[in-house]
Each structure stands twice: as structure tokens, then as C-alpha cells.
Design a protein around this motif. Structure first.
Motif, PDB file in Angstrom:
ATOM      1  N   ARG A 148       0.834  -1.205   0.000  1.00  0.00           N
ATOM      2  CA  ARG A 148       0.000   0.000   0.000  1.00  0.00           C
ATOM      3  C   ARG A 148       0.868   1.253   0.000  1.00  0.00           C
ATOM      4  O   ARG A 148       0.554   2.229  -0.680  1.00  0.00           O
ATOM      5  N   ALA A 192       0.835   4.042  -2.777  1.00  0.00           N
ATOM      6  CA  ALA A 192       0.496   5.412  -2.370  1.00  0.00           C
ATOM      7  C   ALA A 192       1.510   6.407  -2.917  1.00  0.00           C
ATOM      8  O   ALA A 192       1.180   7.545  -3.202  1.00  0.00           O
ATOM      9  N   ALA A 200      -4.058   4.585  -3.718  1.00  0.00           N
ATOM     10  CA  ALA A 200      -4.014   3.498  -2.746  1.00  0.00           C
ATOM     11  C   ALA A 200      -3.995   2.183  -3.502  1.00  0.00           C
ATOM     12  O   ALA A 200      -4.113   2.146  -4.721  1.00  0.00           O
ATOM     13  N   PRO A 221      -6.395   8.311  -1.414  1.00  0.00           N
ATOM     14  CA  PRO A 221      -6.712   8.400  -0.003  1.00  0.00           C
ATOM     15  C   PRO A 221      -7.198   9.809   0.353  1.00  0.00           C
ATOM     16  O   PRO A 221      -6.838  10.780  -0.305  1.00  0.00           O
ATOM     17  N   SER A 235      -2.106   8.967   5.298  1.00  0.00           N
ATOM     18  CA  SER A 235      -2.250   7.608   4.798  1.00  0.00           C
ATOM     19  C   SER A 235      -0.881   6.955   4.595  1.00  0.00           C
ATOM     20  O   SER A 235      -0.677   5.805   4.981  1.00  0.00           O
ATOM     21  N   ARG A 236       0.057   7.691   4.011  1.00  0.00           N
ATOM     22  CA  ARG A 236       1.413   7.164   3.810  1.00  0.00           C
ATOM     23  C   ARG A 236       2.088   6.906   5.148  1.00  0.00           C
ATOM     24  O   ARG A 236       2.744   5.896   5.343  1.00  0.00           O
ATOM     25  N   SER A 281       0.619   6.240   7.961  1.00  0.00           N
ATOM     26  CA  SER A 281      -0.041   5.093   8.562  1.00  0.00           C
ATOM     27  C   SER A 281       0.448   3.791   7.940  1.00  0.00           C
ATOM     28  O   SER A 281       0.742   2.818   8.645  1.00  0.00           O
ATOM     29  N   ASP A 282       0.545   3.753   6.622  1.00  0.00           N
ATOM     30  CA  ASP A 282       1.027   2.550   5.942  1.00  0.00           C
ATOM     31  C   ASP A 282       2.456   2.221   6.362  1.00  0.00           C
ATOM     32  O   ASP A 282       2.791   1.048   6.587  1.00  0.00           O
ATOM     33  N   THR A 286     -11.938  -1.234   1.439  1.00  0.00           N
ATOM     34  CA  THR A 286     -11.577  -0.784   2.783  1.00  0.00           C
ATOM     35  C   THR A 286     -11.481  -1.955   3.739  1.00  0.00           C
ATOM     36  O   THR A 286     -10.912  -1.839   4.804  1.00  0.00           O
TER      37      THR A 286
END
Length: 188
Positions: free
Chosen positions: A25, A29, A34, A40, A46-47, A49-50, A167
């Protein structure tokens, strides 16, 4: 980890798979999308978090397999630095504060687990060896509650399906890592 070798390997397989998916992911990203092709809502968060989830998943897998053979200083640096960075980011950026605090708690739990492994005689996990059963209990409550919450969110996916790119799969990975952290803490 202290426990049956089969359980350690199953935990390692499960968390390594979740960590590898998060790396995928993260790679997608960086291309602007995504894994499912959708953009996202908050690309930097988001990055972030990944990356954090990939580190946690792969770190849990490595810790489950190697245990106390890796020096505690290596684990403490590997997870202590992200703990500090997530705490600082949560203090300075209101957007995603709860999310960053969750990742800080996860990295702190990994640091604590690594230090407990090295402090225990013979490299086995025992809460009494580190002398912090209250911290272990608090982290168990947190990750147990988080796993229940993540599981309830997983049940609310559209049509109850888990299809790659929806999701549901990222939520399943978060649930996997919550359960993995809970299992690691149980061995203390």
C-alpha cells in the motif's frame, strides 16, 4: 517469544503478511493512489499510517521469530524512535492526532516488549522480570479494546466482503496487528 514454536511461527506469518501488505500500500500510495486505485482522503497521513503499520507488522514477525537473540538496543532504537516521532507529530498536528497516538502506543508497546524479553532471565518473557505488570495490563486492555473496535469496523464493510483493494483488507490488517500485539503482550 515464550511459548510454543508453532504459535510463534503462526504469529510471525500473520504479522509478516499484514506488514508486507502495508508495504505494498505504501508503494502504491507513492504513485498517488491506494492499493485499490482510489486516492486516499489524507495522502500524507495515509502514507504515514502505511509506513507505521508495515514497520509494526514486520517488526512483530521478526520479534516473534528471533526473540531475545537480537540485542534490546536494536529493538529499542527501531521502535523507540517512531514512538517519539509519532508523539511529537500528534502534539504539533491536530489532524490525525488520535491516529498518531495509536501508532505511538503501538511502537511503545513494541519497545516495552523488546526490553522485557532482554530483561528476563534466559530471554523468556515474564512481567515480573521487568517489574511492570501494571503497564503490561494497561497495554493488554488497550490492544484488546482496539482489536474489538477494529473487528467491529471490519464487520461493517460494504456487503460484508473482503476484496483486495476495498476498505476491508486494510481494516483486516489493522485487526491482525492489534491481535498480534495482544498475543505478544500475553506472553510477558
Amino acid at each position: 517469544m515464550h511459548g510454543p514454536a508453532l504459535v510463534n511461527w503462526l504469529l510471525a506469518l500473520l504479522t509478516a503478511t499484514a506488514g508486507a501488505y502495508c508495504l505494498t500500500r505504501l508503494r502504491h500510495a507513492s504513485c498517488g493512489t491506494a492499493a485499490g486505485g482510489a486516492r486516499p482522503a489524507h495522502p500524507p497521513l495515509s502514507r504515514e499510517s502505511d509506513a507505521a503499520e508495515a514497520l509494526m507488522g514486520l517488526g512483530m514477525a521478526a520479534m516473534a521469530v528471533t526473540g531475545a537473540t537480537v540485542p534490546a538496543a536494536v529493538w529499542a532504537f527501531l521502535f523507540g524512535l517512531p514512538t517519539a516521532l509519532f508523539l511529537l507529530a500528534a502534539l504539533h498536528a491536530p489532524a490525525g492526532r488520535a491516529h498518531r497516538l495509536h501508532h505511538a502506543v503501538g511502537a511503545l508497546a513494541m519497545t516495552y516488549t523488546a526490553l522485557a524479553m532482554s530483561a528476563a532471565p534466559g530471554g523468556h518473557h515474564h512481567a515480573a522480570a521487568l517489574g511492570a505488570p501494571l503497564l503490561t495490563g494497561t497495554l493488554l486492555l488497550y490492544f484488546g479494546g482496539y482489536s474489538l473496535w477494529a473487528g467491529s469496523r471490519l464487520l461493517r464493510t460494504p456487503a460484508g466482503t473482503l476484496v483486495l483493494g476495498t476498505t476491508g483488507l486494510p481494516r483486516a490488517c489493522r485487526l491482525t496487528m492489534g491481535i498480534g500485539m495482544f498475543a505478544m503482550l500475553l506472553t510477558l
